[in-house]
Enzyme design. Sequence first.
Site, PDB file in Angstrom:
ATOM      1  N   TRP A   1       0.975  -1.302  -0.093  1.00 38.77           N
ATOM      2  CA  TRP A   1       0.081  -0.108  -0.091  1.00 38.77           C
ATOM      3  C   TRP A   1       0.869   1.341   0.031  1.00 38.77           C
ATOM      4  O   TRP A   1       0.259   2.242   0.050  1.00 38.77           O
ATOM      5  CB  TRP A   1      -0.808  -0.149   1.187  1.00 38.77           C
TER       6      TRP A   1
ATOM      7  N   LYS B 243      -2.535  -9.902  -6.573  1.00 38.98           N
ATOM      8  CA  LYS B 243      -3.121  -9.269  -5.294  1.00 38.98           C
ATOM      9  C   LYS B 243      -2.781  -7.804  -5.084  1.00 38.98           C
ATOM     10  O   LYS B 243      -1.412  -7.803  -4.707  1.00 38.98           O
ATOM     11  CB  LYS B 243      -3.073 -10.215  -4.156  1.00 38.98           C
TER      12      LYS B 243
ATOM     13  N   PRO C 129      -3.046  -3.925  -2.795  1.00 35.87           N
ATOM     14  CA  PRO C 129      -3.188  -3.455  -1.318  1.00 35.87           C
ATOM     15  C   PRO C 129      -4.680  -3.274  -0.902  1.00 35.87           C
ATOM     16  O   PRO C 129      -5.141  -2.455  -1.533  1.00 35.87           O
ATOM     17  CB  PRO C 129      -2.220  -2.279  -1.084  1.00 35.87           C
ATOM     18  N   GLU C 130      -5.232  -3.949  -0.291  1.00 33.18           N
ATOM     19  CA  GLU C 130      -6.488  -3.984   0.050  1.00 33.18           C
ATOM     20  C   GLU C 130      -6.908  -2.338   0.670  1.00 33.18           C
ATOM     21  O   GLU C 130      -8.092  -1.719   0.606  1.00 33.18           O
ATOM     22  CB  GLU C 130      -7.157  -5.130   0.900  1.00 33.18           C
TER      23      GLU C 130
ATOM     24  N   GLY D 172       6.857  -6.265   0.489  1.00 33.23           N
ATOM     25  CA  GLY D 172       6.407  -6.163   1.825  1.00 33.23           C
ATOM     26  C   GLY D 172       7.351  -6.364   2.890  1.00 33.23           C
ATOM     27  O   GLY D 172       8.597  -6.256   2.608  1.00 33.23           O
TER      28      GLY D 172
ATOM     29  N   GLU E  65      11.075  -8.110  -2.782  1.00 33.33           N
ATOM     30  CA  GLU E  65      11.495  -6.895  -2.463  1.00 33.33           C
ATOM     31  C   GLU E  65      10.955  -6.507  -0.951  1.00 33.33           C
ATOM     32  O   GLU E  65       9.957  -6.348  -0.820  1.00 33.33           O
ATOM     33  CB  GLU E  65      10.826  -5.963  -3.280  1.00 33.33           C
TER      34      GLU E  65
ATOM     35  N   GLU F 139      12.902  -2.122  11.629  1.00 33.60           N
ATOM     36  CA  GLU F 139      12.404  -1.327  10.464  1.00 33.60           C
ATOM     37  C   GLU F 139      11.149  -0.407  10.897  1.00 33.60           C
ATOM     38  O   GLU F 139      10.136  -1.110  11.327  1.00 33.60           O
ATOM     39  CB  GLU F 139      11.834  -1.940   9.502  1.00 33.60           C
TER      40      GLU F 139
ATOM     41  N   GLU G  65      14.215  -5.357  -9.552  1.00 35.60           N
ATOM     42  CA  GLU G  65      13.138  -4.614 -10.351  1.00 35.60           C
ATOM     43  C   GLU G  65      13.974  -3.539 -10.853  1.00 35.60           C
ATOM     44  O   GLU G  65      14.753  -2.897 -10.436  1.00 35.60           O
ATOM     45  CB  GLU G  65      12.144  -4.495  -9.656  1.00 35.60           C
TER      46      GLU G  65
END
Length: 475
Positions: free
Chosen positions: A150, A174, A176-177, A227, A249, A380, A457
């Site tokens: 997200w 899928k 991010p909701e 994530g 990642e 983190e 990436e």
Amino acid sequence: MYQALSLYINGQFLGGEGRKSQEVVNPATQDVLGYLPHASDADLEMALQSAQDAFAKWRKSSPMDRSAILRKVGQLTRDRAKDIARNMTLDQGKPLAEALGEIVSCADHCDWHAEECRRIYGRVILPRAPDVRQLVLREPIGVCVAFTPWNFPYNQAIRKICAAIGAGCTIVLKGPEDSPSAVMAIAQMFHDAGLPPGVLNVVWGEPAKVSDYLIRSPISRKVSFTGSVPVGKQLAALAGAHMKRVTMELGGHSPVLVFDDADIDRAATMLAKFKIRNAGQVCVSPTRFYVQKGSYDKFLAKFTDVLKGIKVGNGLDDGVEMGPLAHERRVPAIARFVEDARKRGAKVVLGGDPIEGKGFFFPPTVITDLQDDSMLMTEEPFGPIAPVVPFDTLDEVLARANSLPFGLSSYVFTNSLQTATKVSNGIESGMVNINHFGSALPETPFGGVKDSGIGSEGGSETFDGYLVTKFVTHV
Ligand code: NAD
């Protein structure tokens, strides 16, 4: 008007009919923006099947055709950037200018992949016998499943989608909701650009349930995730059990090394502004500030002063430089770092407590007098919180910077070429930024070492994770 929310499977936008759904909430106001349908197991199976069916044709498609679609999506991205940015600020919280910047830069990612996918080459190896020919072919790996977060909802998804589609793969993603509008906008653009049904599928749901289903399926051949480290390790383990390729990642805890010979005012100002980007919810955010003793007080004063002046508020309002945290869970998560620091006798010199009222706001926070083993120096933080500690020598700070299992990004401020070279040679991180911030361009590889991930990436490496090598020999 907020973005319409649906699943996107086999070229069809599927709404809530009979499906479980979840609220999407504006993190600045806590208003409900819309309802996101969850994919049932039957939906997930349909998405995988359609990706498998589409792969049979897409793998043989001309790179010129793939390139044309990616270019078209790049153009549509520019055309629709303002609407997409507004929706992203509504559901993710970042200031509008930042959202717009993310989207426009993603058009460049589309263009880069459109160019590079025409340059996926194999090679010829000279034979030992005169009549033998030996070829190395690079072929698309197959159906990919991807999970994107997200914090940069557009950027994280477009990089995976462009790499998969450009390589000739198909993909079930899928998104991010908590912040789904950007991924919906991407699905709409690929649809409008004429991507054949099934090449891209978008699903939503409970993250662990969806990832488990998609990774276990014999249809999927590759897993890509952005994530946190713990979730990345779980997904990589599951992928490993089914012998599937991964790109991971993951998180970092990026050290910043500021040496006495640097331009301290410039470093402190740049770092303060970079720190509050996306409210610090950036995997490459500078998160451990080591400042050489001779400049420590000067750096701290300037850094704190710049952060004190940052305007925090609703990302749609004029002049706002930092929005709310992206969702409710982040506020107690950041508060826990401050609590641990306070318990250990550290000094909170700026911020430190959530901002009261509506919205998930946490102010820029600076903490000093921390031990290296405190929570903030070892885990983190993923928020607008900065620990600043002193150091003496290069060797000492390098050892402290390298002491964690992470290795994503790092930052160095020095005017000595010798120091810059020693640090860039010795630091354990996938990206090193010296005297500026230069990561995440489409033409440069982005990725971490150690626990921070597997693979890159972007750059000319971008398709590596989506291709398999086949050796052919004949006489
Ligand atoms: P979280 O760990 O619940 O979720 C992080 C992301 O992973 C979300 O997008 C979520 O949907 C996804 N996720 C979680 N479990 C999953 C699973 N089993 N399968 C597939 N996807 C899964 O926590 P959160 O509060 O949403 O985010 C906090 C942490 O996530 C941060 O501390 C940060 O480390 C990490 N994060 C990292 C990035 C990045 O760019 N590397 C981006 C967002 C979040």
